[in-house]
Design an enzyme around this catalytic site. Structure first.
Site, PDB file in Angstrom:
ATOM      1  N   ASP A  67     -36.190   7.383 -17.594  1.00  0.00           N
ATOM      2  CA  ASP A  67     -35.450   6.780 -16.496  1.00  0.00           C
ATOM      3  C   ASP A  67     -35.962   7.230 -15.137  1.00  0.00           C
ATOM      4  O   ASP A  67     -36.386   8.368 -14.955  1.00  0.00           O
ATOM      5  CB  ASP A  67     -33.960   7.133 -16.621  1.00  0.00           C
ATOM      6  CG  ASP A  67     -33.334   6.494 -17.831  1.00  0.00           C
ATOM      7  OD1 ASP A  67     -33.528   5.283 -18.013  1.00  0.00           O
ATOM      8  OD2 ASP A  67     -32.673   7.206 -18.612  1.00  0.00           O
ATOM      9  N   GLU A  70     -24.870  -3.127 -21.821  1.00  0.00           N
ATOM     10  CA  GLU A  70     -25.605  -1.916 -22.191  1.00  0.00           C
ATOM     11  C   GLU A  70     -24.910  -0.752 -21.521  1.00  0.00           C
ATOM     12  O   GLU A  70     -24.806  -0.701 -20.288  1.00  0.00           O
ATOM     13  CB  GLU A  70     -27.060  -1.985 -21.714  1.00  0.00           C
ATOM     14  CG  GLU A  70     -28.020  -2.591 -22.700  1.00  0.00           C
ATOM     15  CD  GLU A  70     -29.451  -2.467 -22.209  1.00  0.00           C
ATOM     16  OE1 GLU A  70     -29.791  -1.425 -21.618  1.00  0.00           O
ATOM     17  OE2 GLU A  70     -30.217  -3.417 -22.403  1.00  0.00           O
TER      18      GLU A  70
END
Length: 264
Positions: free
Chosen positions: A60, A49
């Protein structure tokens, strides 16, 4: 069949679980990031990823936000991210790469142009966290028409009413977020994750990979045992951020991969 589909078919034949590693493109700098990405397959990573840095990474936590800031301050761009994929593809044509990020940079580039460039570079799938299923016509459906998998997130709050909508155009695998909140928060528990993975698998034949809150080889093994594999991101990015060498980062990644593969 994409590289992602081929990878899961091979892992099933080998009775092994998948280990997925997340790193941020351009962190701590373009050259070092490229070295890490190229080293991930040799460290046992089944799927890479690759984070696309963005100025407003709302999903995030602090660790990955800071990684994105370092990457942007170092000049990393969408083109630079695609170039890192090309560098990997020059020596590895089998390990899948999933680009993970937000829609704005793709929208700014233009969806058709982006998809053409992503395919040419060797990207296999996308995780775009701020595009819900209601917006599938924006990118999900064009991506799949272009031959890229579009991977959706399911979470502890994705109830049985919402789950079919999440799954309807998902391909490659389902990414189950093991905890409620942002990346890097809390720790995953197999006791909590197992029933949720089973619930999702009753509604899809796709592999279910679990991420968020996995920080040790034992945790990777524990979570992979109740799913089709696991993802580690923030714990790897934290080591990159504190200045660990490429060799040390890859050794840590290998320990996690070994843990996940023990679960097979």
């Amino acid at each position: 069949m994409t590289r992602i589909d081929d990878t899961f078919a091979r892992l099933r034949a080998e009775n092994r679980k998948a280990f997925v590693a997340y790193v941020m493109s351009g962190d701590p700098d373009a050259e070092t990031a490229a070295q890490i990405v190229r080293g991930l397959p040799g460290a046992g990573v089944d799927i890479i990823e690759l984070g696309l840095p963005f100025t407003d990474p709302m999903a995030d936590g602090a660790t990955i936000q800071l990684a994105g800031q370092r990457a942007l301050e170092g000049g990393m761009t969408l083109d630079g991210t695609l170039d890192i994929v090309r560098q990997l593809r020059a020596e590895d044509d089998t390990t899948p790469v999933v680009m993970m990020g937000y829609y704005n940079p793709i929208y700014s580039r233009g969806v058709d142009r982006f998809l053409e460039q992503a395919r040419e570079a060797g990207v296999d799938g996308l995780i775009i966290v701020d595009l819900p299923p209601e917006e599938d016509a924006e990118l999900c459906l064009p991506a799949q028409a272009a031959g890229l998998n579009f991977i959706r997130l399911a979470t502890p709050t994705t109830d049985d009413k919402r789950l079919p909508k999440v799954l309807q155009n998902t391909s490659g695998f389902v990414y189950y977020v093991s905890i409620t909140g942002i990346t890097g928060a809390g720790s995953a528990s197999a006791e909590a994750v197992g029933p949720e993975v089973a619930r999702i698998k009753r509604s899809t034949d796709l592999p279910v990979i679990v991420g968020f809150g996995i920080k040790t080889p034992d945790a990777a093994e524990e979570i992979a045992a109740v799913a089709d594999g696991c993802v580690v991101g923030s714990a790897i990015v934290e080591r990159i951020g504190r200045g660990d060498s490429v060799t040390d980062v890859l050794a840590y990644v290998k320990s996690l991969a070994d843990g996940a593969h023990r679960a097979g």
